[in-house]
Design a protein around this motif. Structure first.
Motif, PDB file in Angstrom:
ATOM      1  N   GLY A 353       0.876  -1.279  -0.031  1.00 43.31           N
ATOM      2  CA  GLY A 353      -0.020  -0.080  -0.065  1.00 43.31           C
ATOM      3  C   GLY A 353       0.903   1.070   0.057  1.00 43.31           C
ATOM      4  O   GLY A 353       2.165   1.107   0.062  1.00 43.31           O
ATOM      5  N   PHE A 354       0.289   2.389  -0.055  1.00 45.11           N
ATOM      6  CA  PHE A 354       0.852   3.667  -0.095  1.00 45.11           C
ATOM      7  C   PHE A 354       1.371   3.986   1.299  1.00 45.11           C
ATOM      8  O   PHE A 354       0.507   3.856   2.232  1.00 45.11           O
ATOM      9  N   ARG A 355       2.049   4.765   1.488  1.00 48.70           N
ATOM     10  CA  ARG A 355       2.788   5.138   2.996  1.00 48.70           C
ATOM     11  C   ARG A 355       2.141   6.630   3.205  1.00 48.70           C
ATOM     12  O   ARG A 355       2.181   6.812   4.325  1.00 48.70           O
ATOM     13  N   PHE A 356       1.383   6.972   2.312  1.00 52.85           N
ATOM     14  CA  PHE A 356       0.655   8.540   2.541  1.00 52.85           C
ATOM     15  C   PHE A 356      -0.740   8.199   2.485  1.00 52.85           C
ATOM     16  O   PHE A 356      -1.300   7.679   1.490  1.00 52.85           O
ATOM     17  N   PRO A 357      -1.635   8.887   3.457  1.00 49.07           N
ATOM     18  CA  PRO A 357      -3.030   8.903   3.284  1.00 49.07           C
ATOM     19  C   PRO A 357      -3.567   9.643   1.963  1.00 49.07           C
ATOM     20  O   PRO A 357      -2.866  10.425   1.534  1.00 49.07           O
ATOM     21  N   GLU A 358      -4.937   9.309   1.686  1.00 45.46           N
ATOM     22  CA  GLU A 358      -5.201   9.995   0.429  1.00 45.46           C
ATOM     23  C   GLU A 358      -5.289  11.527   0.249  1.00 45.46           C
ATOM     24  O   GLU A 358      -4.961  11.903  -0.636  1.00 45.46           O
ATOM     25  N   GLU A 359      -5.814  12.133   1.516  1.00 46.76           N
ATOM     26  CA  GLU A 359      -5.721  13.543   1.299  1.00 46.76           C
ATOM     27  C   GLU A 359      -4.337  14.187   1.051  1.00 46.76           C
ATOM     28  O   GLU A 359      -4.249  15.209   0.351  1.00 46.76           O
ATOM     29  N   SER A 360      -3.319  13.572   1.907  1.00 46.44           N
ATOM     30  CA  SER A 360      -1.787  14.058   1.874  1.00 46.44           C
ATOM     31  C   SER A 360      -1.424  13.820   0.482  1.00 46.44           C
ATOM     32  O   SER A 360      -0.725  14.726  -0.288  1.00 46.44           O
ATOM     33  N   LEU A 361      -1.842  12.485  -0.281  1.00 46.07           N
ATOM     34  CA  LEU A 361      -1.201  12.236  -1.711  1.00 46.07           C
ATOM     35  C   LEU A 361      -1.857  13.181  -2.546  1.00 46.07           C
ATOM     36  O   LEU A 361      -1.034  13.704  -3.633  1.00 46.07           O
ATOM     37  N   ARG A 362      -3.065  13.428  -2.713  1.00 49.92           N
ATOM     38  CA  ARG A 362      -3.668  14.346  -3.639  1.00 49.92           C
ATOM     39  C   ARG A 362      -3.120  15.532  -3.373  1.00 49.92           C
ATOM     40  O   ARG A 362      -2.994  16.077  -4.402  1.00 49.92           O
ATOM     41  N   LYS A 363      -2.837  16.065  -2.511  1.00 55.32           N
ATOM     42  CA  LYS A 363      -2.322  17.269  -2.120  1.00 55.32           C
ATOM     43  C   LYS A 363      -0.955  17.331  -2.946  1.00 55.32           C
ATOM     44  O   LYS A 363      -0.396  18.413  -3.371  1.00 55.32           O
ATOM     45  N   MET A 364      -0.170  16.380  -2.572  1.00 52.84           N
ATOM     46  CA  MET A 364       1.360  16.323  -3.208  1.00 52.84           C
ATOM     47  C   MET A 364       1.280  16.339  -4.682  1.00 52.84           C
ATOM     48  O   MET A 364       2.091  17.007  -5.431  1.00 52.84           O
ATOM     49  N   ILE A 365       0.170  15.618  -5.229  1.00 53.45           N
ATOM     50  CA  ILE A 365       0.106  15.637  -6.711  1.00 53.45           C
ATOM     51  C   ILE A 365      -0.260  17.059  -7.268  1.00 53.45           C
ATOM     52  O   ILE A 365       0.145  17.530  -8.158  1.00 53.45           O
ATOM     53  N   ALA A 366      -1.407  17.756  -6.463  1.00 50.03           N
ATOM     54  CA  ALA A 366      -1.684  19.219  -6.805  1.00 50.03           C
ATOM     55  C   ALA A 366      -0.548  20.028  -6.745  1.00 50.03           C
ATOM     56  O   ALA A 366      -0.414  21.010  -7.850  1.00 50.03           O
ATOM     57  N   ASP A 367       0.504  19.767  -5.835  1.00 53.19           N
ATOM     58  CA  ASP A 367       1.558  20.650  -5.753  1.00 53.19           C
ATOM     59  C   ASP A 367       2.787  20.290  -6.474  1.00 53.19           C
ATOM     60  O   ASP A 367       3.795  21.193  -6.554  1.00 53.19           O
ATOM     61  N   GLY A 368       2.693  19.185  -7.410  1.00 50.36           N
ATOM     62  CA  GLY A 368       3.711  18.936  -8.240  1.00 50.36           C
ATOM     63  C   GLY A 368       4.794  18.010  -7.567  1.00 50.36           C
ATOM     64  O   GLY A 368       5.970  18.246  -7.997  1.00 50.36           O
ATOM     65  N   ASP A 369       4.583  17.494  -6.393  1.00 48.85           N
ATOM     66  CA  ASP A 369       5.448  16.699  -5.799  1.00 48.85           C
ATOM     67  C   ASP A 369       5.320  15.251  -5.761  1.00 48.85           C
ATOM     68  O   ASP A 369       5.890  14.718  -4.877  1.00 48.85           O
ATOM     69  N   ILE A 370       4.649  14.862  -6.905  1.00 51.51           N
ATOM     70  CA  ILE A 370       4.706  13.310  -7.092  1.00 51.51           C
ATOM     71  C   ILE A 370       5.040  13.298  -8.592  1.00 51.51           C
ATOM     72  O   ILE A 370       4.775  13.918  -9.673  1.00 51.51           O
TER      73      ILE A 370
END
Length: 532
Positions: A353-370
């Motif tokens: 599984g992912f190490r980040f919860p969904e809300e955190s990962l969605r924000k990282m994607i939006a911020d260009g950090d994935i």
């Protein structure tokens, strides 16, 4: 009247509370022994406690768990006796005397520590010492336990011709370890009082007395306050022997480990990469591909200079990063769909599984950090930004020892001091703990490396920490008589150097001159120095 919501029916163990209180004041008095119930318990070593509270040697049992040696009681006793001397300012050798906050003191370090103890009780953030390693050729301090005040004052700050103060501790000496332990124990015991509650001590040492030093520090600082043992690899050993020894150690203890936060610091290596990136950005503008290509080519040729951070070799519109790990470390990671921006299909999910919860990962994607792969079959990865990276202290440190020698010789002269410590390594260590106005104490200051390390740390971290250095004024002419062939040549070079600058043949003059030159080179009025 106050009535508690809940009453603790467990009886308070006042004995354990008292042991805790005594242990906080005298860590070395806590021992282990067989209790009334036949089980091993923590208890007070009352013989040690009596010695701590006495100015004379107290008789008692000697069979205890811990480090013991002949005359240990005498070493404790001398640590507890008051100072017999006073300090006198030396304005002639000082820089900006009226404004000075840094201090350089010539004298027997044990006596000087006792003189300073009341003024600096609990006020020193860092102690660093590089004591004699007891290699079989070192000179060490010998303290005369029965000497009168008049006898002490007659040779205060001197080495007498009978060798009662500074002696050559040869392996053929039947008291080889005893003399060294008698020297180091009282100095460390007194020095502990200087540390602030969040203070730390670093001790350079090698295999000859590593384990003795560790046991002494366990006793004086408490084994629970041990932070770690750093391995410093600085040399290449080409001597014909069984094991090629190419390292030394720095032992680290805290005054109180409980108040220590995880250590991190600015990294000079990160700054080097950042400067290179900024220069490439000025050269190529917004052409991320060209910046990344040339940055990677530069990293391949600069790995030694940026060791530990060479994996920061990716570039996007926001800056430099390295690709991290998205997978959870255990089997209970987060599971949800992440849509690939190009294919529109769900990306691969790690087995755990992912190490980040969904809300955190969605924000990282939006911020260009994935970072996404070419398609959904490649695991996504978090972008670890260079600007967020911090230096952390790992237990093995490598530096070519020749670099510190060359830097010292460029400033002072060739072959006038054997094996000076690296100010770069020390400056980095200090950077993990020092803040503005903190104090660093070194009572085996030698060539003055600690002063240079503090100045370097101040410049890089934009702080204004202070130093107190103490050095025995060793008569180099007398040292020549008992020196080895190599040491004799180095001592002769030091004497010629001191003649060239019109200074007496005194080891402390080398440290003072180094500090003067460092300050002159930096044109740093804030680095002014009091001499005593």
């Amino acid at each position: 009247m106050f009535i508690p919501d809940k009453i603790d029916e467990t009886p308070m163990n006042s004995t354990e509370i008292n042991i805790e209180k005594i242990g906080a004041l005298f860590p070395g008095c806590i021992t282990e022994g067989m209790g009334e119930n036949g089980k091993v318990e923590r208890m007070i070593d009352f013989d040690k406690l009596r010695q701590e509270l006495s100015k004379i040697i107290v008789d008692g049992q000697q069979e205890r768990y811990g480090l013991s040696w002949p005359e240990k009681r005498k070493a404790i006793c001398i640590a507890n006796t008051p100072a017999e001397s006073t300090l006198r300012p030396n304005q002639a050798d000082s820089i900006y005397f009226d404004e000075a906050k840094n201090i350089y003191i010539e004298g027997d370090n044990l006596e000087v520590l006792k003189c300073l103890r009341e003024s600096y009780l609990g006020k020193v953030k860092v102690i660093y010492i590089d004591p004699p390693y007891n290699t079989g050729t070192d000179f060490i301090y010998r303290d005369n336990f029965s000497e009168s005040k008049e006898g002490y004052l007659s040779r205060s700050g001197q080495t007498d011709k009978q060798g009662n103060f500074l002696i050559s501790n040869l392996e053929t000496n039947g008291r080889f370890h005893t003399d060294w332990l008698n020297m180091i124990y009282p100095r460390l015991k007194v020095a502990r009082d200087f540390l602030s509650e969040d203070g730390v001590i670093f001790i350079s040492i090698d295999d000859n007395e590593l384990y003795s030093t560790k046991l002494i520090c366990d006793e004086l600082f408490g084994s629970s306050n041990f932070l770690g043992n750093l391995v410093i690899q600085t040399a290449t050993d080409n001597n014909p022997t069984q094991v090629k020894v190419e390292h030394e150690y720095i032992i680290c203890y805290a005054k109180n480990k409980v108040v220590q936060q995880p250590w991190s610091a600015r990294s000079e290596k990160i700054e080097i990469i950042m400067k290179k990136y900024e220069s490439l950005k000025r050269k190529y503008g917004s052409d991320v591909g060209a910046i990344q290509q040339e940055l990677r080519a530069w990293i391949r040729t600069s790995k030694n200079e940026i060791e530990g951070f060479a994996h920061y070799d990716n570039v996007d519109e926001k800056g430099v990063f390295h690709d991290g790990d998205i997978a959870n470390t255990t089997a209970n990671g987060y599971r949800f769909e992440v849509i690939h921006p190009k294919t529109g299909r769900p990306c691969k999910i790690p087995p755990k599984g992912f190490r980040f919860p969904e809300e955190s990962l969605r924000k990282m994607i939006a911020d260009g950090d994935i970072m996404f792969g070419e398609d959904e079959t490649t695991l996504i990865k978090p972008k670890k930004r260079l600007e967020n990276a911090k230096d952390v202290l790992r237990s093995v440190i490598y530096e070519d020892g020749r670099s510190s020698t060359k830097a010292f010789e460029a400033l002072m002269g060739k072959d006038i001091f054997q094996n000076p410590k690296s100010p770069t390594v020390l400056s980095r260590l200090f950077g993990f703990v020092l803040k503005d106005e903190d104090i660093v104490l070194d009572f085996f200051s030698g060539s003055g490396t600690t002063a240079e390390a503090v100045l370097m740390c101040n410049e890089f971290n934009e702080i204004d920490a202070k130093f107190i250095l103490i050095q025995l004024p060793v008569d180099l002419d007398e040292s020549m008589a008992g020196a080895t062939k190599k040491a004799k040549q180095t001592t002769l070079n030091a004497i010629k150097f001191l003649d060239s600058i019109g200074k007496p043949h005194n080891l402390a003059e080398i440290g003072k001159e180094r500090i003067h030159r460092l300050i002159k080179d930096r044109e740093c009025v804030r680095a002014n120095v009091h001499n005593f």
